[in-house]
Design a protein around this motif. Structure first.
Motif, PDB file in Angstrom:
ATOM      1  N   LEU A  77       0.839  -1.199   0.000  1.00  0.00           N
ATOM      2  CA  LEU A  77       0.000   0.000   0.000  1.00  0.00           C
ATOM      3  C   LEU A  77       0.877   1.252   0.000  1.00  0.00           C
ATOM      4  CD1 LEU A  77      -2.819   1.421   0.460  1.00  0.00           C
ATOM      5  CD2 LEU A  77      -2.340   1.210   2.919  1.00  0.00           C
ATOM      6  N   TYR A  78       0.498   2.215  -0.828  1.00  0.00           N
ATOM      7  CA  TYR A  78       1.138   3.535  -0.789  1.00  0.00           C
ATOM      8  C   TYR A  78       0.127   4.512  -0.201  1.00  0.00           C
ATOM      9  CZ  TYR A  78       5.233   1.903  -3.255  1.00  0.00           C
ATOM     10  OH  TYR A  78       6.385   1.244  -3.579  1.00  0.00           O
ATOM     11  N   GLY A  79      -0.064   4.372   1.123  1.00  0.00           N
ATOM     12  CA  GLY A  79      -1.105   5.129   1.807  1.00  0.00           C
ATOM     13  C   GLY A  79      -0.869   6.626   1.828  1.00  0.00           C
ATOM     14  N   VAL A  81      -2.639   0.214  -4.241  1.00  0.00           N
ATOM     15  CA  VAL A  81      -2.597  -0.975  -3.408  1.00  0.00           C
ATOM     16  C   VAL A  81      -2.479  -2.160  -4.360  1.00  0.00           C
ATOM     17  CG1 VAL A  81      -5.123  -1.263  -3.289  1.00  0.00           C
ATOM     18  CG2 VAL A  81      -3.666  -2.249  -1.504  1.00  0.00           C
ATOM     19  N   ALA A  85      -6.742   5.624   1.235  1.00  0.00           N
ATOM     20  CA  ALA A  85      -5.988   4.639   2.017  1.00  0.00           C
ATOM     21  C   ALA A  85      -6.904   3.928   3.007  1.00  0.00           C
ATOM     22  CB  ALA A  85      -4.841   5.326   2.746  1.00  0.00           C
ATOM     23  N   THR A  89      -7.724  -0.175   3.404  1.00  0.00           N
ATOM     24  CA  THR A  89      -7.439  -0.939   4.625  1.00  0.00           C
ATOM     25  C   THR A  89      -8.705  -1.454   5.303  1.00  0.00           C
ATOM     26  OG1 THR A  89      -7.346   1.117   5.923  1.00  0.00           O
ATOM     27  CG2 THR A  89      -5.254   0.242   5.071  1.00  0.00           C
ATOM     28  N   ASP A 133       2.702  -0.597   4.278  1.00  0.00           N
ATOM     29  CA  ASP A 133       2.723   0.747   3.708  1.00  0.00           C
ATOM     30  C   ASP A 133       4.142   1.095   3.274  1.00  0.00           C
ATOM     31  OD1 ASP A 133       2.449   3.431   3.007  1.00  0.00           O
ATOM     32  OD2 ASP A 133       0.851   3.726   4.474  1.00  0.00           O
ATOM     33  N   SER A 191       5.012   3.884   1.490  1.00  0.00           N
ATOM     34  CA  SER A 191       5.263   5.311   1.262  1.00  0.00           C
ATOM     35  C   SER A 191       6.560   5.732   1.951  1.00  0.00           C
ATOM     36  CB  SER A 191       4.102   6.150   1.800  1.00  0.00           C
ATOM     37  OG  SER A 191       2.934   5.936   1.034  1.00  0.00           O
TER      38      SER A 191
END
Length: 490
Positions: free
Chosen positions: A80-82, A101, A192, A196, A217, A219
């Protein structure tokens, strides 16, 4: 006895001058030196073509390995790139505005696998181990953004299919799931949270008690998903061939690999001669791929026609790269070009969908048709009323690894929702600057470059409108500003 005259055109001369040197024949029979030259050339040529043909497969294998390296080694473990992606992650032309995601499916291990997509999901897709399209999810998929359950079936699956699912069938065991959520009021947080709280991926066999999702995550963290451009490329390809069903590729593609020693069920152990030719083939293939990407000879790559340097990544406008709906075969050069630059294959990216989806154009050269130099100052002007319902963005990329340009700025992009402080010109247009240091007074509209590094740019429009498609609106060419004063470095 009388014999007919043999036409000269069907005979072989005693000697030819070629790119391989002199080729010699005794009444049509090649001498030993000629035999060696042509076999070396054949093996080298097959290695080059294997590189060009297998870029999609090696790229997906690099993606799989990249996911596994960070711990995403099961379908319920998602990357995930929240808080969005930045240049520390190496993804082919990844962007700075999508809340990505993703997960990798192993259908050989898990069997049929369920993907529960939450309502509100943006574009999502499933691609197989050759980066071929399997299906869309989210807004462009059958759930139309309302959310739904998808079932991905493995190769050869012939058991009863349960109801209540959108069903995808795939020819490979390995499949990539990638979904995008977009910024809301400039914030990635809602998207995000949507992932989730709502995304679930699990084997159908564990439906009664599915494993809890785990989101890693990434990021601000390092991750590499880029395939090799050296001998390691063939190791990546061999790993896929050994893992996937033989029928995953057609016989012609398998035949090219078999000829250079990559065959399912057999060890890949080239001798010194063959390894040297494979390495040379990779060098030639890599050079060819880069020419196709950055200096295409296909005029249809020019989005605005001859004279402009804005280019489409989708030469031919077909997600299968078929010419004249298949009558003209497959445009292999266009396929190579796309997958050397990018990931993700879906018809939704090439269809004209006014007000939905997204459209992309790339520029590798300035208005003088020269590559962009990271030590110089350039400008790009977007005319007033950029034709997009949602937002537009600009992102800079490194020509070496085709991922985001790595500078102290970390996020080498600007978009119309994330950066409301960007200044407009008196006529309503906006100018964006590219330079090692910000031009005086242009800091809010500046993207940093690095001396000694070449770069290219991608303009994306989300929810593109009719003026984009009919080209009544178009960005300026990229202009080198030789006399622009820059801000003094600290």
């Amino acid at each position: 006895m009388s014999f007919g005259k043999v036409p000269e055109g069907i005979t072989t001369r005693a000697e030819y001058d070629t790119c391989l040197g002199k080729l010699r024949f005794q009444d049509g029979l090649p001498d030993e030196a000629t035999v060696q030259k042509v076999y070396d050339d054949l093996d080298r040529s097959r290695a080059k073509h294997a590189f060009l043909d297998m870029i999609p497969m090696a790229s997906m294998e690099a993606m799989r390995a990249g996911f596994a390296a960070i711990g995403c080694d099961a379908c319920h473990k998602a990357c995930l790139y929240g808080n969005l992606m930045d240049s520390r992650s190496l993804w082919l032309t990844g962007n700075t505005e999508a809340v990505y995601v993703g997960a990798m499916l192993d259908l050989q291990r898990d069997g049929p696998t369920v993907i529960e997509v939450p309502a509100g999901a943006g574009p999502g897709l499933v691609n197989d181990a050759y980066f071929r399209y399997v299906g869309d999810m989210g807004k462009p998929g059958p759930d139309k953004g309302a959310g739904g359950k998808y079932l991905v079936l493995p190769p050869g699956y012939d058991a009863e299919v349960p109801g209540g699912f959108y069903v995808f069938r795939t020819p490979s065991y390995t499949n990539w799931v990638i979904l995008r959520g977009f910024l809301q009021d400039g914030s990635p947080e809602p998207a995000a949270k949507m992932w989730t709280s709502g995304l679930k991926i699990y084997p159908l066999s564990s439906s009664s008690s599915p494993p809890s999702m785990e989101f890693l995550d990434m990021s601000g963290k390092e991750m590499n998903t880029i395939h090799s451009n050296d001998f390691g490329f063939f190791k990546e390809v061999n790993a896929v061939i050994q893992r996937e069903p033989a029928e995953f590729l057609d016989p012609e593609l398998r035949g090219t690999l078999s000829a250079i020693g990559i065959r399912k069920g057999c060890p890949f152990q080239p001798d010194e001669r063959m390894k040297a030719l494979l390495e040379e083939g990779v060098a030639l293939g890599n050079a060819t791929a880069r020419a196709l990407c950055f200096a295409p000879r296909d005029k249809s790559a020019k989005f605005y026609g001859e004279g402009s340097e804005w280019q489409t990544p989708w030469v031919g406008g077909d997600y299968q790269w078929l010419v004249d709906q298949g009558v003209g075969g497959r445009n292999q050069d266009a396929r190579t070009r796309f997958f050397y630059l990018a990931t993700g294959n879906t018809p939704a990216m090439v269809l004209k969908m006014v007000g939905v989806g997204s459209q992309y154009v790339l520029a590798f050269r300035d208005e003088k048709h020269e590559y962009m130099d990271g030590g110089k100052c350039y400008s790009l002007t977007l005319p007033p009323n950029v034709p997009c319902k949602d937002f537009w963005s600009l992102v800079l990329y490194d020509a070496q690894h085709r991922s985001m340009l790595q500078t102290p700025q970390l996020v080498p992009g600007r978009n119309s929702v994330r950066h409301p402080d960007m200044k407009t010109n008196t006529d309503g247009s906006m100018t964006v600057w590219f330079a090692p240091e910000a031009p005086v007074g242009k800091e809010s509209n500046w993207l940093q470059t690095t001396p000694g590094k070449t770069w290219f740019v991608c303009l994306r429009l989300y929810g593109p409108l009719e003026p984009w498609f009919n080209q009544t609106w178009r960005p300026s060419e990229i202009r080198q500003e030789t006399d622009r004063k820059r801000k003094a470095p600290p």
